[in-house]
Design a protein around this motif. Structure first.
Motif, mmCIF file in Angstrom:
data_model
loop_
_atom_site.group_PDB
_atom_site.id
_atom_site.type_symbol
_atom_site.label_atom_id
_atom_site.label_comp_id
_atom_site.label_asym_id
_atom_site.label_seq_id
_atom_site.Cartn_x
_atom_site.Cartn_y
_atom_site.Cartn_z
ATOM 1 N N GLY A 1 -2.952 1.864 8.192
ATOM 2 C CA GLY A 1 -2.431 2.221 6.930
ATOM 3 C C GLY A 1 -2.846 1.331 5.949
ATOM 4 N N VAL A 2 -3.297 1.959 4.766
ATOM 5 C CA VAL A 2 -3.514 0.840 3.588
ATOM 6 C C VAL A 2 -3.213 1.335 2.474
ATOM 7 C CG1 VAL A 2 -6.179 0.578 5.089
ATOM 8 C CG2 VAL A 2 -5.854 2.431 3.433
ATOM 9 N N LEU A 3 -2.847 0.367 1.530
ATOM 10 C CA LEU A 3 -2.356 0.547 0.313
ATOM 11 C C LEU A 3 -3.067 -0.423 -0.730
ATOM 12 C CD1 LEU A 3 0.019 2.311 -1.464
ATOM 13 C CD2 LEU A 3 1.573 0.270 -0.670
ATOM 14 N N PRO A 4 -3.344 -0.058 -1.943
ATOM 15 C CA PRO A 4 -3.694 -0.965 -2.993
ATOM 16 C C PRO A 4 -2.426 -1.236 -3.749
ATOM 17 C CG PRO A 4 -4.214 1.306 -3.520
ATOM 18 C CD PRO A 4 -3.490 1.556 -2.378
ATOM 19 N N THR A 5 -2.531 -2.547 -4.203
ATOM 20 C CA THR A 5 -1.295 -3.429 -4.784
ATOM 21 C C THR A 5 -1.821 -3.987 -6.136
ATOM 22 O OG1 THR A 5 -1.579 -5.477 -3.734
ATOM 23 C CG2 THR A 5 -0.098 -3.683 -2.421
ATOM 24 N N ILE A 6 -0.920 -4.198 -6.925
ATOM 25 C CA ILE A 6 -1.230 -4.851 -8.243
ATOM 26 C C ILE A 6 -1.412 -6.356 -8.112
ATOM 27 C CG2 ILE A 6 -0.159 -5.184 -10.618
ATOM 28 C CD1 ILE A 6 1.459 -2.684 -9.818
ATOM 29 N N GLY A 7 -2.647 -6.804 -7.337
ATOM 30 C CA GLY A 7 -2.785 -8.072 -7.064
ATOM 31 C C GLY A 7 -1.927 -8.373 -5.854
ATOM 32 N N SER A 8 -1.910 -9.707 -5.310
ATOM 33 C CA SER A 8 -1.102 -9.830 -4.156
ATOM 34 C C SER A 8 0.210 -10.524 -4.290
ATOM 35 C CB SER A 8 -1.797 -10.954 -3.179
ATOM 36 O OG SER A 8 -2.212 -12.075 -3.634
ATOM 37 N N LYS A 9 0.257 -11.344 -5.491
ATOM 38 C CA LYS A 9 1.545 -12.185 -5.765
ATOM 39 C C LYS A 9 2.798 -11.104 -5.764
ATOM 40 C CE LYS A 9 3.552 -15.866 -8.296
ATOM 41 N NZ LYS A 9 3.509 -16.546 -9.409
ATOM 42 N N GLU A 10 2.435 -10.112 -6.676
ATOM 43 C CA GLU A 10 3.649 -9.173 -6.666
ATOM 44 C C GLU A 10 4.015 -8.450 -5.438
ATOM 45 O OE1 GLU A 10 4.210 -5.490 -6.351
ATOM 46 O OE2 GLU A 10 1.930 -4.928 -6.335
ATOM 47 N N LEU B 1 1.539 -6.300 9.418
ATOM 48 C CA LEU B 1 0.823 -6.143 8.114
ATOM 49 C C LEU B 1 0.029 -7.279 7.472
ATOM 50 C CD1 LEU B 1 3.787 -4.722 6.262
ATOM 51 C CD2 LEU B 1 1.877 -3.254 7.014
ATOM 52 N N ALA B 2 -1.132 -6.873 6.819
ATOM 53 C CA ALA B 2 -1.818 -8.255 6.510
ATOM 54 C C ALA B 2 -1.940 -8.004 5.104
ATOM 55 C CB ALA B 2 -3.280 -7.991 7.065
ATOM 56 N N VAL B 3 -2.092 -8.676 4.232
ATOM 57 C CA VAL B 3 -2.112 -8.990 2.727
ATOM 58 C C VAL B 3 -3.162 -9.685 2.511
ATOM 59 C CG1 VAL B 3 -0.977 -9.961 0.478
ATOM 60 C CG2 VAL B 3 0.608 -9.308 2.425
ATOM 61 N N HIS B 4 -4.008 -8.803 1.423
ATOM 62 C CA HIS B 4 -5.422 -9.189 0.936
ATOM 63 C C HIS B 4 -5.708 -9.078 -0.482
ATOM 64 C CE1 HIS B 4 -7.659 -9.879 4.896
ATOM 65 N NE2 HIS B 4 -6.628 -9.004 5.251
ATOM 66 N N ALA C 1 -5.933 -7.166 -8.259
ATOM 67 C CA ALA C 1 -6.280 -6.350 -7.417
ATOM 68 C C ALA C 1 -6.295 -6.752 -5.962
ATOM 69 C CB ALA C 1 -8.344 -5.910 -7.417
ATOM 70 N N GLY C 2 -5.191 -6.280 -5.227
ATOM 71 C CA GLY C 2 -5.097 -6.478 -3.988
ATOM 72 C C GLY C 2 -4.653 -5.227 -3.014
ATOM 73 N N PHE C 3 -4.591 -5.670 -1.729
ATOM 74 C CA PHE C 3 -4.213 -4.400 -0.809
ATOM 75 C C PHE C 3 -3.487 -4.788 0.319
ATOM 76 C CE2 PHE C 3 -8.622 -5.832 -0.168
ATOM 77 C CZ PHE C 3 -8.706 -5.900 1.229
ATOM 78 N N LEU C 4 -2.839 -3.785 0.897
ATOM 79 C CA LEU C 4 -2.245 -4.128 2.285
ATOM 80 C C LEU C 4 -2.787 -3.457 3.181
ATOM 81 C CD1 LEU C 4 0.796 -5.235 3.138
ATOM 82 C CD2 LEU C 4 1.500 -3.274 2.597
ATOM 83 N N GLY C 5 -2.687 -3.610 4.308
ATOM 84 C CA GLY C 5 -3.301 -2.978 5.672
ATOM 85 C C GLY C 5 -2.523 -3.549 6.987
ATOM 86 N N GLY C 6 -2.200 -2.454 7.986
ATOM 87 C CA GLY C 6 -1.726 -2.527 9.179
ATOM 88 C C GLY C 6 -1.054 -1.327 9.473
ATOM 89 N N ASP C 7 0.340 -1.646 9.906
ATOM 90 C CA ASP C 7 1.028 -0.556 10.810
ATOM 91 C C ASP C 7 1.265 0.741 9.683
ATOM 92 O OD1 ASP C 7 3.205 1.175 11.636
ATOM 93 O OD2 ASP C 7 4.419 -0.975 12.443
#
Length: 368
Positions: free
Chosen positions: A87-96, A216-219, A232-238
């Motif tokens: 599963g993947v998901l873009p995020t508004i950077g990684s800090k938020e 989950l992994a945060v990048h 520009a960040g993203f989440l990947g994993g379960d």
């Protein structure tokens, strides 16, 4: 001030303002090594992708475009050696994401979030925003049979220490968590910056074997691609956990802008600019490390990442003051937990000219 904001710690960098004023008064100007914010240009291939996608009048997809989702999954497969269905998901950077992830995953009052003993302050902030209790620990056995633990953060390479967790440790954490139904979140924002050690993702087949249940992994693209300003960040994993996070983010309007999504596709598809940026950081690291050691500092860990974890075996604020008098601003270890009171964090994120200036100033004798 409401109850939620009063429960949060002071914003660390506000406490650094007096030292910053002293450093800024140096005749040759300040060398700010306190924050890991990129100073080099955004690669042209990324800027062009952003510009080409700038005519974006409609709402973007919270889940990310199909092209971006494919780019994230492909990058995780190549660079993090993740062969399973992600599963993947873009995020508004990684800090938020770090700050809100416990809340997004349903962690709340009565729950416990475990964070490293020495770590990025936002892990604690995120737990407090969710109303959860925070435990600092690098030892799973020390947690005992506490059934309140809902989420455990790991960070490799570590910010601030640069420590890299070995495969065996990652496997142990994942196994421990799965036995107890605990979510493991690995902050891997510096995974592309291994120096003396090669960082391993928690999604690596050596760790999970393609099964991402509860993991989950945060990048982030802030460091590897100089995209801190793009958020520009993203989440990947379960996949199940990612769907859960996505559902809440849709309601909350947490959406990466469409031009940034296009820029992320370009960034994830090009490793040439990453190699070039690594070379810049490697040269700055060599210069700063040599200068710090010659001036009496010991360097702990620091085998990966964007920082040097340095100590003069004195209170960190005393070291900050010594450096500030030479026009160098460093982050005190106290920002990262009670166990870090005798270290300072030195960022590699300054121009070549400013790094050279810092090295010259470090050559001056330190008065006791």
């Amino acid at each position: 001030m409401n109850a939620r904001s009063s429960a949060l710690p002071d914003f660390p960098w506000d406490l650094l303002e007096p030292a910053k004023a002293i450093a800024a008064a140096h005749a040759d100007g300040i060398v700010d090594l306190s924050v890991g914010t990129p100073v080099d240009s955004v690669p042209q291939v990324i800027r062009q992708a952003l510009a080409d996608a700038s005519d974006a009048p409609g709402y973007p997809l919270t889940a990310g475009t199909p092209q971006l989702r494919a780019a994230i999954a492909g990058w995780l497969a190549r660079e993090c050696r993740a062969s399973g269905e992600l599963g993947v998901l873009p995020t508004i950077g990684s800090k938020e994401l770090v700050a809100w992830l416990p809340t997004l995953l349903g962690v709340g009052p009565g729950d416990v979030v475990v964070i490293p003993a020495v770590c990025y302050p936002t892990y604690e902030v995120g737990a407090r925003l969710a109303g959860a209790e925070v435990i600092r620990s690098d030892s799973l056995t020390a947690l005992g049979p506490d059934r309140r633990v809902k989420l455990i953060w790991i960070n490799s390479p570590s910010n601030p220490t640069g420590r890299v967790l070995p495969v065996e440790h990652l496997r142990k954490v994942v196994s421990w968590a799965r036995e107890r139904g605990v979510i493991v979140v690995s902050d891997e924002c510096y995974v592309s910056l291994g120096w003396e050690s090669t960082p391993v993702s928690v999604l690596d087949d050596q760790v999970t074997g393609g099964d991402y249940t509860g993991v989950l992994a945060v990048h982030s693209l802030s460091k590897r691609s100089n995209l801190a300003g793009y958020r520009a960040g993203f989440l990947g994993g379960d996949p199940a956990l990612v769907r859960e996070v996505l559902a809440v983010r849709k309601h909350a309007g947490m959406i990466v802008p469409a031009p940034v999504q296009a820029a992320m596709v370009a960034a994830l598809g090009d490793e040439t600019h990453v190699a070039e940026q690594r070379a810049r950081y490697a040269a700055r690291r060599d210069t700063l490390r040599s200068a710090l050691v010659k001036s009496g500092f010991d360097i702990s860990h620091s085998e990966a990442g964007l920082y040097l974890w340095a100590t003069r075996n004195e209170d960190c604020w005393a070291t900050v003051d010594r450096l500030a008098k030479r026009g160098i601003l460093a982050a005190p270890g106290a920002f990262y937990g009670p166990a870090a009171q005798r270290h300072v964090r030195i960022a590699l994120t300054a121009t070549d000219e400013r790094v050279a200036a810092a090295a010259d100033r470090l050559a001056e004798p330190f008065a006791d």
